[in-house]
Write a protein that holds these residues in place. Structure first.
Motif, PDB file in Angstrom:
ATOM      1  N   UNK B 100     -21.120  10.408  32.156  1.00  0.00           N
ATOM      2  CA  UNK B 100     -22.302  11.247  31.978  1.00  0.00           C
ATOM      3  C   UNK B 100     -23.153  10.790  30.797  1.00  0.00           C
ATOM      4  N   UNK B 101     -22.503  10.473  29.674  1.00  0.00           N
ATOM      5  CA  UNK B 101     -23.310  10.115  28.511  1.00  0.00           C
ATOM      6  C   UNK B 101     -23.499   8.610  28.374  1.00  0.00           C
ATOM      7  N   UNK B 102     -23.109   7.889  29.425  1.00  0.00           N
ATOM      8  CA  UNK B 102     -23.295   6.440  29.356  1.00  0.00           C
ATOM      9  C   UNK B 102     -24.715   6.088  29.768  1.00  0.00           C
ATOM     10  N   UNK B 103     -25.627   6.354  28.880  1.00  0.00           N
ATOM     11  CA  UNK B 103     -27.024   5.998  29.140  1.00  0.00           C
ATOM     12  C   UNK B 103     -27.764   6.054  27.825  1.00  0.00           C
ATOM     13  N   UNK B 104     -28.944   5.526  27.838  1.00  0.00           N
ATOM     14  CA  UNK B 104     -29.723   5.519  26.610  1.00  0.00           C
ATOM     15  C   UNK B 104     -30.380   6.863  26.429  1.00  0.00           C
ATOM     16  N   UNK B 105     -30.113   7.515  25.323  1.00  0.00           N
ATOM     17  CA  UNK B 105     -30.905   8.671  24.966  1.00  0.00           C
ATOM     18  C   UNK B 105     -30.896   8.839  23.462  1.00  0.00           C
ATOM     19  N   UNK B 106     -31.853   9.625  23.029  1.00  0.00           N
ATOM     20  CA  UNK B 106     -32.191   9.652  21.608  1.00  0.00           C
ATOM     21  C   UNK B 106     -31.017   9.952  20.703  1.00  0.00           C
ATOM     22  N   UNK B 107     -30.308  11.017  20.946  1.00  0.00           N
ATOM     23  CA  UNK B 107     -29.328  11.483  19.969  1.00  0.00           C
ATOM     24  C   UNK B 107     -27.921  10.992  20.291  1.00  0.00           C
ATOM     25  N   UNK B 108     -27.866   9.809  20.878  1.00  0.00           N
ATOM     26  CA  UNK B 108     -26.594   9.299  21.354  1.00  0.00           C
ATOM     27  C   UNK B 108     -25.518   9.279  20.257  1.00  0.00           C
ATOM     28  N   UNK B 109     -25.911   8.797  19.068  1.00  0.00           N
ATOM     29  CA  UNK B 109     -24.937   8.687  17.979  1.00  0.00           C
ATOM     30  C   UNK B 109     -24.399  10.054  17.572  1.00  0.00           C
ATOM     31  N   UNK B 110     -25.308  11.035  17.467  1.00  0.00           N
ATOM     32  CA  UNK B 110     -24.889  12.381  17.065  1.00  0.00           C
ATOM     33  C   UNK B 110     -23.944  12.976  18.097  1.00  0.00           C
ATOM     34  N   UNK B 111     -24.301  12.775  19.363  1.00  0.00           N
ATOM     35  CA  UNK B 111     -23.454  13.332  20.425  1.00  0.00           C
ATOM     36  C   UNK B 111     -22.055  12.736  20.348  1.00  0.00           C
ATOM     37  N   UNK B 112     -22.000  11.406  20.143  1.00  0.00           N
ATOM     38  CA  UNK B 112     -20.681  10.774  20.047  1.00  0.00           C
ATOM     39  C   UNK B 112     -19.905  11.355  18.880  1.00  0.00           C
ATOM     40  N   UNK B 113     -20.603  11.632  17.766  1.00  0.00           N
ATOM     41  CA  UNK B 113     -19.911  12.190  16.610  1.00  0.00           C
ATOM     42  C   UNK B 113     -19.357  13.565  16.907  1.00  0.00           C
ATOM     43  N   UNK B 114     -20.146  14.401  17.563  1.00  0.00           N
ATOM     44  CA  UNK B 114     -19.673  15.752  17.870  1.00  0.00           C
ATOM     45  C   UNK B 114     -18.461  15.684  18.774  1.00  0.00           C
ATOM     46  N   UNK B 115     -18.515  14.749  19.715  1.00  0.00           N
ATOM     47  CA  UNK B 115     -17.405  14.652  20.660  1.00  0.00           C
ATOM     48  C   UNK B 115     -16.149  14.157  19.953  1.00  0.00           C
ATOM     49  N   UNK B 116     -16.302  13.357  18.927  1.00  0.00           N
ATOM     50  CA  UNK B 116     -15.158  12.864  18.171  1.00  0.00           C
ATOM     51  C   UNK B 116     -14.395  13.975  17.453  1.00  0.00           C
ATOM     52  N   UNK B 117     -15.118  15.020  17.020  1.00  0.00           N
ATOM     53  CA  UNK B 117     -14.557  16.022  16.119  1.00  0.00           C
ATOM     54  C   UNK B 117     -13.187  16.595  16.513  1.00  0.00           C
ATOM     55  N   UNK B 118     -13.017  17.086  17.750  1.00  0.00           N
ATOM     56  CA  UNK B 118     -11.739  17.749  18.047  1.00  0.00           C
ATOM     57  C   UNK B 118     -10.550  16.833  17.827  1.00  0.00           C
ATOM     58  N   UNK B 119     -10.746  15.537  18.079  1.00  0.00           N
ATOM     59  CA  UNK B 119      -9.644  14.599  17.999  1.00  0.00           C
ATOM     60  C   UNK B 119      -9.264  14.327  16.547  1.00  0.00           C
ATOM     61  N   UNK B 120     -10.219  14.500  15.658  1.00  0.00           N
ATOM     62  CA  UNK B 120     -10.018  14.091  14.280  1.00  0.00           C
ATOM     63  C   UNK B 120      -9.557  15.240  13.394  1.00  0.00           C
ATOM     64  N   UNK B 121      -9.932  16.450  13.744  1.00  0.00           N
ATOM     65  CA  UNK B 121      -9.574  17.590  12.910  1.00  0.00           C
ATOM     66  C   UNK B 121      -8.065  17.776  12.879  1.00  0.00           C
ATOM     67  N   UNK B 122      -7.586  18.349  11.796  1.00  0.00           N
ATOM     68  CA  UNK B 122      -6.151  18.565  11.644  1.00  0.00           C
ATOM     69  C   UNK B 122      -5.627  19.525  12.703  1.00  0.00           C
TER      70      UNK B 122
END
Lengths: 283, 296, 446
Positions: B100-122
């Protein structure tokens, strides 16, 4: 003719805008579950006591920093953080020193079985190590020492670094290595001078991931750490005392605990993605 | 010059032992005693710790595990159900999300960061927050339900829901891992097959099913194997959200072993359970790995 | 290459295992050291400063008692010159830590909190408690002000295993009924219930879940319920064990008692009852959501604290009501012990006697935390009703847990049956199954 074209173009533009807004709408919906939990954590940490014990959930309230004050006053939070940093940093550095050469040799000298053996160390649940490690450490006087925790955390970080770096080292083009060898360089020199600089991104990614896993580890903290070496995850439990569960302080502790890792992650999220992909594609 | 080159030649000839040896020895040292100790104890009963010698009981512990222990059977079922369900959900959702998110769009980096969060939190912290969210009286979820006109739920206190909810939290936490690995894999894919398929008249769904998926499958499988091994050991979130309850409906094998060792003080029996657990995970892991190798 | 690695590893492992077996020998040598350490017997009388300069380690769980005592420890350090390192952890982590350290025989723990009802028999059999008798009876080691006979002898019996005095009581609790005076009064009742029928009547009268008010609640989380159902069992004429030490709670009376408990919790309690232990219920009572709550007396201090409890002014206290057979009461207790593996037993004993001495106990009792001393009453700030209830209940109280060895495992088995009852499942089947499990667990632990 010109009018027809502009109509079609206009329609296409509208359709594209529709699809784009549809995409963003769906994206928003998907991101809600991810972000909601973190919003919940932060907002709980800012809630005053009376909002927390209210029998119904309060969406609005007067924010306060009292919980954070409690966290820093009632627990040795700064020293917990320092301990977590020291243990994480220590175990990652040792993992790199031992793991980078190991991953390199496994990747380029055709020894995939060794890689699997190393991965199998992740199969044993943490409980297996608690009592035996405690016995050994208490025999050699290492209880409540940093070296004991670092050694225990090596069980987490070393296999991870090796497993991930195998992929990156496999990615290095054979020509680069061959040309160095032709010039008469030994394997070690090739490794140090050519391969390592080329895989800087992967090294960064695997170190950071290993550090995160060490930072978040809870079980060894409780048993092997003592009053002087206790790490962060244990701090959260100090607020579940007899008498009440102090949700506000727990949320504040959780926020402060997660914050450093999130900040690091945000800065290097690109490297992390590369690290995961590298390990996955070849690993 | 002479010594250096001689040393270099020596290391060149024994690369594997010198480069890999230290890591193997280090891991081996740290792991050896605990593993041998556990196997040794599994044939004993050990009351009293270091003050009393363990009492040899032969295969009695193992016999009891397989013939008498009902909680063991429950724990195995819970472990398999939770792991299979959660990992399956994470795989499907993760791959879908990546596509779904494999495409060019403006806030791509931010979206990837938000998606990373659950995996990284304690995990410990996250589990506590989820537990509060699920709280029937104090939590936000029941409040939301009521505002939307639904009846409030017991959430974690409902024995029919508890294991499912643990799976939901686990999925929330680890879907990002699968998604990000798949996303990176998608980024690395060549464009030609897609263009060829589009020219041949394939629609988006057909392109996905017949071109994308097969090409990205090897990467997804590796991620899933890694995740599977870890998922079998899920511990923190279960301990904090339900501690195996209500009753024993969320007690997985890892939690049961923990209770046996630390609540009941039956170190010998828990060691036998650990050996069984280890064999089980090793079996699942190696069969998945050989599956991957045969699929290439 | 790998073969030789393996055999080296095996050799090292065997070496370590035998080292560990040798570790079992250390307590004996430690004992000898203590005896030859004659500093206490050099003087002709008891001396608080006999072990000046030493450091001892005290491991405790987070508790009202612990919270009240820790600030006082500075007095002990001034008095004796001994440094006390306190390690207080939440109950689960405390248990875990204690278990690992005592199993490993590390010798680092000197004094630790223990619950004799829960852990006593197992810890005693493992030999983890040091025998306190020689210390208590030695006038050189025990202060003349200690007044050992002031400690209730029936309580001391519960702390003695196989003739070895293993621990001393530091905190006693009884199960009692907390009630909202204002709510009952508004509903037209003139006092707390004295029977379970009255209890249900009152609970039903004030029960208003639509407005977040629940008539009655008690613990529902598995093993945690077991200390709370003891009174129900005995009030209906059942008990945990029969004369032969077998499970007796699957009798008709026992099944009825557990069924009633579950029904009351399910009908008049907040939803999600099976996940509620005292932590959750305390918070709900404090926020005004519960009218009647049965739990242990240790919760009272938190209920009375206006900073966290919105109902601090209107809390009432009553003994447990009567069932068809009797109005049974029950008690639970925490104690402190000296670790057998400690290398500083005499210094540890100084600390332990100070903890259980008349001075500290009266200071704590003024705050409403009862120790085991008969002569010391509560302070003037403690509500009269609480004191009367506590003393009435304690007079008739029996232990809240069955007197078997594998208590935690048995608690899980019985707790599962209580959970079934609260969920409205088939109670007789669940209770009988629990009784079978009970017998099997007890038998296999022998």
């Amino acid at each position: 003719m010109a009018e027809q074209l502009s109509l079609r173009t206009r329609k296409r533009v509208v359709r594209k805008a529709f699809r784009a807004s549809g995409f963003y709408a769906l994206l928003g919906v998907i991101l809600v579950p991810f972000a909601f939990v973190f919003w919940y954590m932060v907002s709980t940490s800012l809630k005053p006591a009376e909002a927390l014990i209210s029998p119904t959930f309060r969406w609005t309230f007067e924010p306060t920093l009292a919980n954070y004050r409690q966290v820093f006053e009632q627990t040795d939070f700064i020293s917990f953080m320092f301990n977590s940093l020291l243990v994480g940093f220590g175990s990652v550095v040792i993992s790199l020193v031992f793991g980078l050469p190991a991953a390199f040799a496994i990747a380029r000298f055709n020894a995939p079985r060794l890689g699997v053996i190393i991965l199998s160390s992740r199969v044993t649940p943490g409980i297996t190590f608690l009592i035996p490690l405690f016995i050994i450490f208490s025999q050699i006087g290492w209880i409540d020492t940093y070296q004991a925790l670092i050694v225990a955390h090596l069980l987490i970080t070393l296999p991870m670094v090796i497993w991930l770096m195998i992929g990156f080292f496999e990615d290095v083009p054979q020509e680069m290595i061959d040309s160095a060898r032709v010039d008469g360089a030994s394997i070690t020199v090739t490794f140090l001078r050519i391969v390592l600089p080329m895989t800087k991104g992967g090294i960064a990614a695997s170190s950071i991931l290993a550090f995160i896993f060490s930072w978040n580890h809870f079980m060894f903290s409780v048993i092997l750490a003592g009053r002087h070496t206790r790490t962060l995850p244990v701090a959260v439990f100090e607020f579940m005392a007899y008498g009440q569960i102090n949700w506000g302080a727990i949320a504040a502790a959780a926020t402060v605990m997660t914050l450093p890792v999130i900040i690091i992650a945000l800065f290097v999220q690109r490297h992390i993605v590369e690290g995961l992909a590298g390990g996955a594609i070849k690993g | 010059m002479g010594i250096i080159s001689r040393v270099s030649r020596f290391t060149d000839r024994h690369v594997l032992s010198i480069y890999v040896g230290p890591s193997l020895v280090l891991l081996g040292l740290v792991m050896a005693f605990p593993v041998v100790f556990t196997v040794y104890l599994s044939f004993h009963q050990w009351i009293g710790g270091a003050l009393r010698a363990p009492e040899f009981v032969g295969f009695e512990n193992y016999a009891r595990i397989f013939t008498e222990d009902e909680r063991f059977r429950g724990a195995i079922i819970n472990t398999i159900a939770l792991t299979a369900g959660a990992v399956a959900a994470q795989t499907v959702l993760g791959v879908a999300l990546a596509v779904f998110i494999h495409r060019e769009f403006a806030i791509r980096g931010i979206v990837r960061s938000i998606i990373l969060l659950p995996m990284i939190a304690t995990p410990v912290a996250i589990a506590l927050i989820w537990r509060l969210m699920f709280h029937p009286q104090l939590g936000a979820l029941n409040d939301l339900l009521e505002r939307l006109g639904f009846a409030p739920s017991d959430w974690l206190a409902n024995p029919n829901l508890a294991l499912l909810l643990v799976g939901v939290v686990d999925t929330w936490e680890w879907t990002p891992l699968i998604a990000l690995i798949t996303l990176a894999g998608l980024t690395a894919l060549p464009h030609d097959p897609f263009e060829a398929a589009a020219i041949d008249g394939a629609n988006a769904w057909q392109r996905f099913w017949y071109v994308t998926l097969p090409m990205v499958r090897p990467i997804v499988v590796v991620a899933v194997v890694f995740r599977l091994i870890e998922a079998l050991k899920t511990f923190d979130i279960i301990l904090i959200m339900t501690a195996g309850g209500p009753g024993f409906v969320t007690e997985t094998l890892n939690i049961y072993i923990y209770n046996t060792a630390f609540q009941y003080q039956k170190i010998g029996y828990s060691s036998a359970l650990l050996v069984v657990f280890f064999v089980l995970v090793l079996f699942i892991a190696s069969s998945m790995l050989s599956l991957r190798r045969s699929r290439g | 290459m790998q073969v030789s690695d393996k055999s080296i590893r095996r050799g090292a492992a065997l070496g370590l295992v035998s080292l560990m077996a040798l570790a079992g020998c250390t307590p004996a040598t430690v004992e000898a050291e203590v005896e030859t350490d004659g500093s206490a017997s050099v003087g002709a009388e008891f001396d608080w400063r006999a072990h000046e300069g030493e450091t001892i380690r005290f491991v405790a769980g987070l508790q009202p008692w612990q919270e009240a005592v820790v600030p006082l420890i500075a007095e002990f350090e001034d008095l004796t010159g001994i440094t006390v390192e306190v390690e207080a952890l939440p109950e689960d982590q405390f248990r875990q830590r204690l278990q690992v350290e005592l199993t490993a025989g590390s010798g680092d723990i000197d004094v630790f909190m223990t619950s004799v009802l829960q852990d006593g028999p197992r810890f005693a059999e493992s030999g983890w408690y040091a025998d306190l008798e020689p210390f208590v009876s030695d006038p050189l080691l025990t202060s003349p002000d200690y007044n050992f006979s002031d400690i209730s002898s029936s309580v001391l019996e519960g702390h003695t295993f196989n003739g070895v005095l293993s621990a001393l009581p530091i905190q006693l609790e009884v199960q009692m009924l907390y009630y909202r005076k204002d709510l009952l009064e508004a509903a037209g009742f003139d006092g707390p219930p004295s029977t379970y029928e009255e209890l249900e009547e009152m609970a039903a009268a004030v029960h208003d879940p639509a407005n977040d008010l629940y008539g009655f609640s008690s613990r529902g989380r598995g093993a945690a319920t077991v200390t709370q159902i003891t009174t129900f069992l005995r009030s209906y004429g059942a008990d945990y064990l029969d004369a032969d030490g077998k499970a007796a709670f699957a009798s008709d009376e026992g099944i009825e008692a557990i069924a009633e408990y579950g029904r009351l919790v399910r009908t008049y309690g907040p939803s999600g009852g099976v996940n509620n232990s005292w932590e959750e219920l305390l918070a709900l009572f404090q926020s005004g959501s519960i009218a009647l709550w049965s739990d242990n007396s240790g919760q009272a201090a938190a209920l009375r604290d206006p900073a966290t409890s919105s109902v601090a002014e209107v809390v009432g206290y009553a003994p447990m009501p009567a069932g068809p057979v009797t109005a049974a009461q029950s008690y639970f207790g925490w104690a402190a012990a000296v670790a057998e593996t400690s290398g500083k037993k005499e210094a540890a004993w100084l600390f332990l006697q100070w903890l259980t001495g008349p001075d500290v106990v009266s200071q704590l009792q003024e705050q409403g935390i009862p120790g085991g001393r008969v002569s010391i009453g509560f302070g003037p700030d403690v509500p009269e009703e609480f004191v009367t209830t506590f003393q009435t209940a304690l007079a008739d109280a029996t232990a809240q847990l069955p007197a078997v060895k594998p208590v935690p495992e048995v608690r899980d088995a019985i707790g599962a049956a209580v959970v079934s009852s609260i969920l409205g499942e088939d109670v007789p089947t669940a209770v009988r199954k629990a009784a079978e499990e009970f017998d099997r667990i007890v038998e296999s632990s022998e």
